[in-house]
Design a protein around this motif. Structure first.
Motif, PDB file in Angstrom:
ATOM      1  N   ALA A   1     -62.969   6.622 -37.696  1.00 19.41           N
ATOM      2  CA  ALA A   1     -63.097   7.424 -36.471  1.00 19.41           C
ATOM      3  C   ALA A   1     -64.233   8.440 -36.566  1.00 19.41           C
ATOM      4  O   ALA A   1     -64.741   8.915 -35.548  1.00 19.41           O
ATOM      5  CB  ALA A   1     -61.775   8.134 -36.178  1.00 19.41           C
ATOM      6  N   LYS A   2     -64.672   8.737 -37.769  1.00 19.93           N
ATOM      7  CA  LYS A   2     -65.754   9.706 -37.961  1.00 19.93           C
ATOM      8  C   LYS A   2     -67.123   9.134 -37.597  1.00 19.93           C
ATOM      9  O   LYS A   2     -68.069   9.889 -37.423  1.00 19.93           O
ATOM     10  CB  LYS A   2     -65.792  10.163 -39.422  1.00 19.93           C
ATOM     11  CG  LYS A   2     -64.588  10.949 -39.858  1.00 19.93           C
ATOM     12  CD  LYS A   2     -64.694  11.296 -41.339  1.00 19.93           C
ATOM     13  CE  LYS A   2     -63.450  12.009 -41.831  1.00 19.93           C
ATOM     14  NZ  LYS A   2     -63.539  12.276 -43.283  1.00 19.93           N
ATOM     15  N   TYR A   3     -67.217   7.819 -37.488  1.00 18.61           N
ATOM     16  CA  TYR A   3     -68.514   7.175 -37.255  1.00 18.61           C
ATOM     17  C   TYR A   3     -68.569   6.593 -35.844  1.00 18.61           C
ATOM     18  O   TYR A   3     -67.579   6.059 -35.349  1.00 18.61           O
ATOM     19  CB  TYR A   3     -68.745   6.075 -38.293  1.00 18.61           C
ATOM     20  CG  TYR A   3     -68.743   6.613 -39.695  1.00 18.61           C
ATOM     21  CD1 TYR A   3     -69.866   7.241 -40.217  1.00 18.61           C
ATOM     22  CD2 TYR A   3     -67.604   6.533 -40.490  1.00 18.61           C
ATOM     23  CE1 TYR A   3     -69.864   7.765 -41.505  1.00 18.61           C
ATOM     24  CE2 TYR A   3     -67.590   7.044 -41.774  1.00 18.61           C
ATOM     25  CZ  TYR A   3     -68.720   7.655 -42.282  1.00 18.61           C
ATOM     26  OH  TYR A   3     -68.716   8.176 -43.539  1.00 18.61           O
ATOM     27  N   PRO A   4     -69.738   6.658 -35.213  1.00 15.23           N
ATOM     28  CA  PRO A   4     -69.855   6.115 -33.854  1.00 15.23           C
ATOM     29  C   PRO A   4     -69.707   4.584 -33.874  1.00 15.23           C
ATOM     30  O   PRO A   4     -70.070   3.923 -34.836  1.00 15.23           O
ATOM     31  CB  PRO A   4     -71.266   6.530 -33.421  1.00 15.23           C
ATOM     32  CG  PRO A   4     -71.997   6.855 -34.671  1.00 15.23           C
ATOM     33  CD  PRO A   4     -70.983   7.249 -35.696  1.00 15.23           C
ATOM     34  N   VAL A   5     -69.178   4.071 -32.769  1.00 14.06           N
ATOM     35  CA  VAL A   5     -68.956   2.636 -32.635  1.00 14.06           C
ATOM     36  C   VAL A   5     -70.234   1.970 -32.155  1.00 14.06           C
ATOM     37  O   VAL A   5     -70.862   2.427 -31.201  1.00 14.06           O
ATOM     38  CB  VAL A   5     -67.804   2.353 -31.641  1.00 14.06           C
ATOM     39  CG1 VAL A   5     -67.600   0.868 -31.453  1.00 14.06           C
ATOM     40  CG2 VAL A   5     -66.544   3.033 -32.105  1.00 14.06           C
ATOM     41  N   LYS A   6     -70.619   0.883 -32.788  1.00  9.86           N
ATOM     42  CA  LYS A   6     -71.770   0.106 -32.347  1.00  9.86           C
ATOM     43  C   LYS A   6     -71.259  -1.064 -31.526  1.00  9.86           C
ATOM     44  O   LYS A   6     -70.201  -1.623 -31.797  1.00  9.86           O
ATOM     45  CB  LYS A   6     -72.570  -0.386 -33.549  1.00  9.86           C
ATOM     46  CG  LYS A   6     -73.209   0.754 -34.312  1.00  9.86           C
ATOM     47  CD  LYS A   6     -74.124   0.252 -35.380  1.00  9.86           C
ATOM     48  CE  LYS A   6     -74.760   1.452 -36.080  1.00  9.86           C
ATOM     49  NZ  LYS A   6     -75.713   1.071 -37.078  1.00  9.86           N
ATOM     50  N   GLU A   7     -72.038  -1.462 -30.529  1.00  8.43           N
ATOM     51  CA  GLU A   7     -71.613  -2.488 -29.586  1.00  8.43           C
ATOM     52  C   GLU A   7     -71.611  -3.895 -30.175  1.00  8.43           C
ATOM     53  O   GLU A   7     -70.801  -4.721 -29.827  1.00  8.43           O
ATOM     54  CB  GLU A   7     -72.511  -2.460 -28.342  1.00  8.43           C
ATOM     55  CG  GLU A   7     -72.347  -1.201 -27.519  1.00  8.43           C
ATOM     56  CD  GLU A   7     -70.929  -1.036 -26.999  1.00  8.43           C
ATOM     57  OE1 GLU A   7     -70.329  -2.025 -26.557  1.00  8.43           O
ATOM     58  OE2 GLU A   7     -70.428   0.095 -27.041  1.00  8.43           O
ATOM     59  N   SER A   8     -72.548  -4.212 -31.039  1.00  4.39           N
ATOM     60  CA  SER A   8     -72.645  -5.586 -31.541  1.00  4.39           C
ATOM     61  C   SER A   8     -71.609  -5.834 -32.633  1.00  4.39           C
ATOM     62  O   SER A   8     -71.377  -5.014 -33.499  1.00  4.39           O
ATOM     63  CB  SER A   8     -74.050  -5.853 -32.090  1.00  4.39           C
ATOM     64  OG  SER A   8     -74.286  -5.031 -33.205  1.00  4.39           O
ATOM     65  N   LEU A   9     -70.994  -6.984 -32.535  1.00  5.69           N
ATOM     66  CA  LEU A   9     -70.026  -7.391 -33.542  1.00  5.69           C
ATOM     67  C   LEU A   9     -70.662  -8.441 -34.431  1.00  5.69           C
ATOM     68  O   LEU A   9     -71.354  -9.346 -33.960  1.00  5.69           O
ATOM     69  CB  LEU A   9     -68.769  -7.977 -32.885  1.00  5.69           C
ATOM     70  CG  LEU A   9     -67.967  -7.001 -32.031  1.00  5.69           C
ATOM     71  CD1 LEU A   9     -66.828  -7.735 -31.348  1.00  5.69           C
ATOM     72  CD2 LEU A   9     -67.424  -5.881 -32.891  1.00  5.69           C
TER      73      LEU A   9
END
Length: 173
Positions: A142-150
């Motif tokens: 949760a501390k890190y931003p989510v990136k869109e690409s999987l």
């Protein structure tokens, strides 16, 4: 060493009995004790070979290995015939609890086991420790931003069914 003694006992006994000033061969009680000890130590030999098999020790093996050893020793304990074998299992189970079970509460080991596709939450003796590790892991993520690409990564083959130390993985708690 014990395996070899048991395999060659008959021949050794014949030689000892025909040799003057030789020590006495093993008694039947001693042979039974050696057979019990061999049954118990076989699990540790299997664990040592599993850990020593690679170029490096996999941290994710520590928790399931300790749990697997504990379960195997506990399952063989009622089958032992001698006081020496039963005493040995009791001492070994206490030592596993004291020395190895503590790793189930260490963050790095918990996360490594959770991330290993062979074990995930099933590798833990106590499901509460698996949940604690998962919660800690989720908090870290949760501390890190989510990136869109999987990214689709290949999953390691399931080798747990081939290893009897990890046969508890298929069981439900």
């Amino acid at each position: 060493m014990i395996e070899r003694i048991l395999e060659t006992n008959d021949t050794i006994a014949k030689v000892l009995l025909s040799t003057t000033n030789a020590p006495q061969p093993f008694t039947a009680k001693e042979i039974l004790a050696l057979k019990d000890i061999e049954k118990v130590l076989a699990f540790f030999q299997q664990a040592s070979e599993k850990i020593s098999g690679g170029k490096y020790v996999t941290i994710s093996l520590i928790i399931p290995m300790a749990y697997g050893l504990f379960r195997k020793i506990d399952s063989v304990s009622p089958l032992l015939q001698t006081l020496q074998g039963k005493t040995m299992t009791k001492i070994l189970m206490e030592s596993i609890k004291k020395r190895l079970s503590i790793y189930e509460q260490r963050t790095v080991c918990m996360m490594a086991t959770l991330l290993d596709p062979r074990f995930k939450k099933n590798g833990f003796q106590h499901s509460s420790n698996a949940e604690l590790g998962a919660t800690f892991f989720e908090n870290e993520l949760a501390k890190y931003p989510v990136k869109e690409s999987l990214i689709n990564l290949p999953v390691a083959p399931d080798t747990s069914s081939q290893d009897s130390l990890f046969d508890f993985l298929g069981e439900s708690n």
